[in-house]
Scaffold this motif. Sequence first.
Motif, short mmCIF file in Angstrom:
data_model
loop_
_atom_site.label_atom_id
_atom_site.label_comp_id
_atom_site.label_asym_id
_atom_site.label_seq_id
_atom_site.Cartn_x
_atom_site.Cartn_y
_atom_site.Cartn_z
N SER A 66 -17.86 -28.51 20.26
CA SER A 66 -19.30 -28.55 20.53
C SER A 66 -19.62 -29.63 21.57
O SER A 66 -20.61 -29.52 22.28
CB SER A 66 -20.13 -28.72 19.26
N THR A 67 -18.78 -30.66 21.68
CA THR A 67 -19.00 -31.65 22.73
C THR A 67 -18.00 -31.43 23.86
O THR A 67 -16.83 -31.20 23.61
CB THR A 67 -18.77 -33.08 22.20
N SER A 91 -18.95 -36.73 17.00
CA SER A 91 -20.34 -36.85 17.45
C SER A 91 -21.25 -37.30 16.32
O SER A 91 -22.19 -38.07 16.54
CB SER A 91 -20.83 -35.51 18.02
N ASP A 112 -18.50 -40.83 23.47
CA ASP A 112 -18.10 -39.64 22.69
C ASP A 112 -17.72 -38.58 23.71
O ASP A 112 -18.40 -38.40 24.71
CB ASP A 112 -19.30 -39.16 21.87
MG LIG Z 1 -18.58 -33.58 19.30
#
Ligand SMILES: [Mg+2]
Length: 367
Positions: free
Chosen positions: A221-222, A202, A242
Amino acid sequence: MAVQPQRSRDEWVSADSLAELGRLAKTAGAEVVGVESQRMTRPSGTHYVGRGKLDEIVALQASLDFNLLICDDELSPRQQRALEEKVGTRVIDRTALILDIFAKQASTREGKLQVELAQHRYLLPRLIGRWEHLERLGGGIGTRGPGESQLETDRRLIRQHIGRLEADLETVRRHRDVYRSRRRKGGVALVALVGYTNAGKSTLFNAISNAEVEVEDKLFSTLDPVTRRIRLPDGTNLLMTDTVGFIHKLPPSIIAAFRTTLEELHEADLLLHVVDITHADAAKQHGTVESILSDMGLQDKPVVTALNKVDLVEQGVSDTDLSSAGERLNLTRSDFVLVSAVTRVGIPTLLERVASALGRPDATGAV
Ligand SMILES: [Mg+2]
Ligand SMILES: Nc1nc2c(ncn2[C@@H]2O[C@H](COP(=O)(O)OP(=O)(O)OP(=O)(O)O)[C@@H](O)[C@H]2O)c(=O)[nH]1
């Protein structure tokens, strides 16, 4: 807690895997008070660990008073229940922990549906362990229908719910298909970022596209894919996506539930594999991502590899040292570029490499 099978072909040793499990636990909001592992031929079918280790864990529970035990492998309902009874705390496995983090991170409708589907698929075979003992006690639980056990009712409800989730996801998928075919008509190339969780995908995505995807020093986190249009220095237009990171022992049930998200990877013309070259397990992480990609049938996609976070590598380390780091990863079928998503070192070279790897007339977006 982990069992290290003695003749495992898995190159991850339990210490590395456990350190990662600890990070996952922290990400999920737990505090780690102890770590235990055991070498055995294979995990015990009854208690996952052997008798002696189990006694140690019971004693540890008495002294540390922990209230959750996390095992590094998927547990059978029987193992889980036996452990809970013996240790007297809640017991979960790596899959449940990952699902818990995913549930926390999912923000789009698609993401939430996929997590819920994975959770229900995970739950279904595990219900047996939960209800068996009640059945043995004989009926009496209010919700039972005539001639039908609680277990059967629950399973039917869960199956119905799974069916609804699958139908909802199918609708989301159809919308995506429409969007994709429009994109195809535009003739714009699609580059998808792939890599181990926390590799810096990211951060790199933001640096390249000026997007503002949340970046955090934590695992997963993504979750939901984000796509941006990018113009390369040579004028090439492309789309970059992403998405969710990979992890070692990523359960097939999760991969299956995330089919919609992961289909983006099948659509991609090029995969940009981001590796955290400063991580002690960089080579294993790289290998894990490659083997997940090949399990997904993506082994023939063109790949450009970005060895990220070079800014953290000690000052004075020469380019040759860093290149040999790339060689240690056995980068045979792909090219690699050293980058820092934070200082932006190497990003122009990376983009040149992406442009030449795409190198197709219809990828220029000139028409
Ligand atoms: Mg990420
Ligand atoms: N020093 C340094 N830190 C970086 C670099 N790239 C990313 N990071 C840090 O690494 C951590 C993870 O970065 P992310 O971009 O969230 O990683 P990711 O691959 O998207 O991770 P997931 O979405 O969790 O799979 C963050 O704390 C970033 O600030 C870099 O080039 N140098």
